[in-house]
Design a protein around this motif. Structure first.
Motif, PDB file in Angstrom:
ATOM      1  N   ILE A 160      25.679  33.345 -41.497  1.00 30.48           N
ATOM      2  CA  ILE A 160      26.748  33.254 -40.506  1.00 30.48           C
ATOM      3  C   ILE A 160      26.282  32.359 -39.360  1.00 30.48           C
ATOM      4  CG2 ILE A 160      27.752  35.476 -41.137  1.00 30.48           C
ATOM      5  CD1 ILE A 160      26.416  36.679 -38.617  1.00 30.48           C
ATOM      6  N   TYR A 161      27.183  32.121 -38.416  1.00 31.62           N
ATOM      7  CA  TYR A 161      26.820  31.272 -37.292  1.00 31.62           C
ATOM      8  C   TYR A 161      25.700  31.894 -36.466  1.00 31.62           C
ATOM      9  CZ  TYR A 161      30.990  28.558 -38.307  1.00 31.62           C
ATOM     10  OH  TYR A 161      31.920  27.774 -38.926  1.00 31.62           O
ATOM     11  N   ASN A 162      24.978  31.040 -35.747  1.00 33.81           N
ATOM     12  CA  ASN A 162      23.876  31.502 -34.909  1.00 33.81           C
ATOM     13  C   ASN A 162      24.291  31.506 -33.433  1.00 33.81           C
ATOM     14  OD1 ASN A 162      23.748  28.793 -34.080  1.00 33.81           O
ATOM     15  ND2 ASN A 162      21.963  28.348 -35.351  1.00 33.81           N
ATOM     16  N   ARG A 163      23.372  31.880 -32.587  1.00 36.78           N
ATOM     17  CA  ARG A 163      23.649  31.979 -31.151  1.00 36.78           C
ATOM     18  C   ARG A 163      24.082  30.632 -30.565  1.00 36.78           C
ATOM     19  NH1 ARG A 163      21.523  35.810 -27.359  1.00 36.78           N
ATOM     20  NH2 ARG A 163      22.104  35.129 -25.284  1.00 36.78           N
ATOM     21  N   ARG A 164      23.460  29.564 -30.980  1.00 36.72           N
ATOM     22  CA  ARG A 164      23.810  28.230 -30.482  1.00 36.72           C
ATOM     23  C   ARG A 164      25.287  27.937 -30.732  1.00 36.72           C
ATOM     24  NH1 ARG A 164      20.156  25.112 -33.031  1.00 36.72           N
ATOM     25  NH2 ARG A 164      18.827  24.982 -31.221  1.00 36.72           N
TER      26      ARG A 164
ATOM     27  N   VAL B 272      23.539  25.187 -37.030  1.00 37.83           N
ATOM     28  CA  VAL B 272      24.555  26.136 -36.547  1.00 37.83           C
ATOM     29  C   VAL B 272      24.599  27.460 -37.309  1.00 37.83           C
ATOM     30  CG1 VAL B 272      26.002  24.298 -35.613  1.00 37.83           C
ATOM     31  CG2 VAL B 272      26.470  25.186 -37.912  1.00 37.83           C
ATOM     32  N   HIS B 273      23.843  27.601 -38.376  1.00 37.40           N
ATOM     33  CA  HIS B 273      23.877  28.833 -39.172  1.00 37.40           C
ATOM     34  C   HIS B 273      22.548  29.592 -39.120  1.00 37.40           C
ATOM     35  CE1 HIS B 273      27.404  26.872 -40.998  1.00 37.40           C
ATOM     36  NE2 HIS B 273      27.827  28.113 -41.093  1.00 37.40           N
ATOM     37  N   ASP B 274      22.665  30.893 -39.159  1.00 33.44           N
ATOM     38  CA  ASP B 274      21.502  31.772 -39.254  1.00 33.44           C
ATOM     39  C   ASP B 274      20.963  31.687 -40.683  1.00 33.44           C
ATOM     40  OD1 ASP B 274      19.801  34.070 -38.391  1.00 33.44           O
ATOM     41  OD2 ASP B 274      20.945  35.084 -39.976  1.00 33.44           O
ATOM     42  N   PRO B 275      19.681  31.395 -40.873  1.00 35.79           N
ATOM     43  CA  PRO B 275      19.159  31.202 -42.227  1.00 35.79           C
ATOM     44  C   PRO B 275      19.174  32.465 -43.090  1.00 35.79           C
ATOM     45  CG  PRO B 275      17.382  31.079 -40.610  1.00 35.79           C
ATOM     46  CD  PRO B 275      18.660  31.168 -39.839  1.00 35.79           C
ATOM     47  N   LEU B 276      19.067  33.635 -42.500  1.00 37.28           N
ATOM     48  CA  LEU B 276      19.035  34.862 -43.293  1.00 37.28           C
ATOM     49  C   LEU B 276      20.426  35.296 -43.733  1.00 37.28           C
ATOM     50  CD1 LEU B 276      17.423  37.272 -44.453  1.00 37.28           C
ATOM     51  CD2 LEU B 276      17.841  38.432 -42.265  1.00 37.28           C
TER      52      LEU B 276
ATOM     53  N   THR C  52      35.166  33.534 -35.214  1.00 36.29           N
ATOM     54  CA  THR C  52      33.767  33.109 -35.189  1.00 36.29           C
ATOM     55  C   THR C  52      32.875  34.333 -35.218  1.00 36.29           C
ATOM     56  OG1 THR C  52      34.330  31.143 -33.892  1.00 36.29           O
ATOM     57  CG2 THR C  52      32.027  31.843 -33.868  1.00 36.29           C
ATOM     58  N   PHE C  53      32.090  34.468 -36.267  1.00 36.79           N
ATOM     59  CA  PHE C  53      31.171  35.590 -36.452  1.00 36.79           C
ATOM     60  C   PHE C  53      29.760  35.042 -36.376  1.00 36.79           C
ATOM     61  CE2 PHE C  53      29.467  38.748 -39.835  1.00 36.79           C
ATOM     62  CZ  PHE C  53      28.944  39.567 -38.854  1.00 36.79           C
ATOM     63  N   ALA C  54      28.953  35.587 -35.445  1.00 30.90           N
ATOM     64  CA  ALA C  54      27.619  35.024 -35.215  1.00 30.90           C
ATOM     65  C   ALA C  54      26.575  36.114 -35.034  1.00 30.90           C
ATOM     66  CB  ALA C  54      27.640  34.131 -33.979  1.00 30.90           C
ATOM     67  N   ARG C  55      25.384  35.805 -35.469  1.00 35.93           N
ATOM     68  CA  ARG C  55      24.207  36.628 -35.172  1.00 35.93           C
ATOM     69  C   ARG C  55      23.595  36.034 -33.913  1.00 35.93           C
ATOM     70  NH1 ARG C  55      18.828  37.099 -38.906  1.00 35.93           N
ATOM     71  NH2 ARG C  55      17.758  38.729 -37.701  1.00 35.93           N
ATOM     72  N   ILE C  56      23.646  36.797 -32.818  1.00 35.28           N
ATOM     73  CA  ILE C  56      23.208  36.250 -31.535  1.00 35.28           C
ATOM     74  C   ILE C  56      21.837  36.760 -31.126  1.00 35.28           C
ATOM     75  CG2 ILE C  56      25.538  35.757 -30.734  1.00 35.28           C
ATOM     76  CD1 ILE C  56      25.412  38.349 -29.089  1.00 35.28           C
ATOM     77  N   GLY C  57      21.265  37.636 -31.918  1.00 38.46           N
ATOM     78  CA  GLY C  57      19.927  38.164 -31.693  1.00 38.46           C
ATOM     79  C   GLY C  57      19.463  38.798 -32.985  1.00 38.46           C
ATOM     80  N   GLY C  58      18.305  39.397 -32.981  1.00 38.31           N
ATOM     81  CA  GLY C  58      17.760  39.994 -34.199  1.00 38.31           C
ATOM     82  C   GLY C  58      18.722  40.962 -34.876  1.00 38.31           C
ATOM     83  N   GLU C  59      19.249  41.915 -34.116  1.00 35.23           N
ATOM     84  CA  GLU C  59      20.181  42.899 -34.669  1.00 35.23           C
ATOM     85  C   GLU C  59      21.485  42.915 -33.890  1.00 35.23           C
ATOM     86  OE1 GLU C  59      17.798  45.151 -31.562  1.00 35.23           O
ATOM     87  OE2 GLU C  59      17.381  43.580 -32.990  1.00 35.23           O
ATOM     88  N   GLU C  60      21.735  41.833 -33.158  1.00 31.87           N
ATOM     89  CA  GLU C  60      22.923  41.724 -32.307  1.00 31.87           C
ATOM     90  C   GLU C  60      23.885  40.702 -32.888  1.00 31.87           C
ATOM     91  OE1 GLU C  60      20.840  40.441 -28.905  1.00 31.87           O
ATOM     92  OE2 GLU C  60      20.096  42.437 -28.413  1.00 31.87           O
TER      93      GLU C  60
END
Length: 136
Positions: free
Chosen positions: A17-21, A10-14, A83-91
Motif C-alpha cells: 500500500i502507499y507509504n507515509r510520503r 510511493v509504496h510500502d515494500p511489505l 488513499t490507504f497508507a502505512r504511515i508507521g510500523g503499525e500505524e
C-alpha cells in the motif's frame, strides 16, 4: 524503469500500500482541494494495539503476516479513489474523498468488525486495532 522507481518511492515494500510520503502528499492535495472548492474528505487513523509485543512474542514473520493480512482486509472495505497508507510500523491512515460522516462511521465500524472476525477465525488474541476518524 521510471514507473518502477516511482512505484518504489510511493509504496510500502511489505504491504504494497502507499507509504507515509505518499500519504503526506495526498493530505496536502486534499486540504488544497478543500480550501479551493470545499470538497469534503475524511480521515481514518488506526494502529495495531501492542504490535511490539506481537513481534517480541511471536517473531517478526508473524508480525509481517498480520500487517499483510490486515492490509488485504482493509483494501477490500475501501474504494479505489481512497488513499490507504502505512504511515508507521503499525500505524495506518485512510483518506476518504467525497464521503460523509455516516459513511465514514460505517466504514470504520466494518473494518473493526472484520478485524474481530479475523482475530476469532485465527483463534488468537493478538490482533486488536484502535481507530478514530476526523471530519473536515
Amino acid at each position: 524503469m521510471n514507473d518502477e522507481l516511482i512505484d518504489l518511492v510511493v509504496h510500502d515494500p511489505l504491504t504494497g500500500i502507499y507509504n507515509r510520503r505518499y500519504f503526506e502528499t495526498s493530505m496536502k492535495k486534499s486540504i488544497s482541494s478543500y480550501m479551493r472548492s470545499r470538497s469534503p474528505f475524511q480521515i481514518i487513523l488506526f494502529v495495531i494495539d501492542h504490535f511490539k509485543g506481537i513481534n517480541d512474542t511471536y517473531g517478526h514473520p508473524c508480525g509481517d503476516y498480520i500487517l499483510k493480512e490486515l492490509t488485504r482486509l482493509i483494501n477490500s472495505e475501501i474504494g479505489d479513489k481512497d488513499t490507504f497508507a502505512r504511515i508507521g510500523g503499525e500505524e495506518f491512515a485512510i483518506i476518504l474523498s467525497q464521503s460523509n460522516l455516516e459513511e465514514i462511521e460505517e466504514i470504520s465500524q466494518r473494518i473493526r468488525q472484520r478485524v474481530e472476525q479475523m482475530r476469532q477465525s485465527n483463534k488468537t488474541e493478538v490482533l486488536l486495532i484502535s481507530n478514530g476518524h476526523h471530519r473536515r
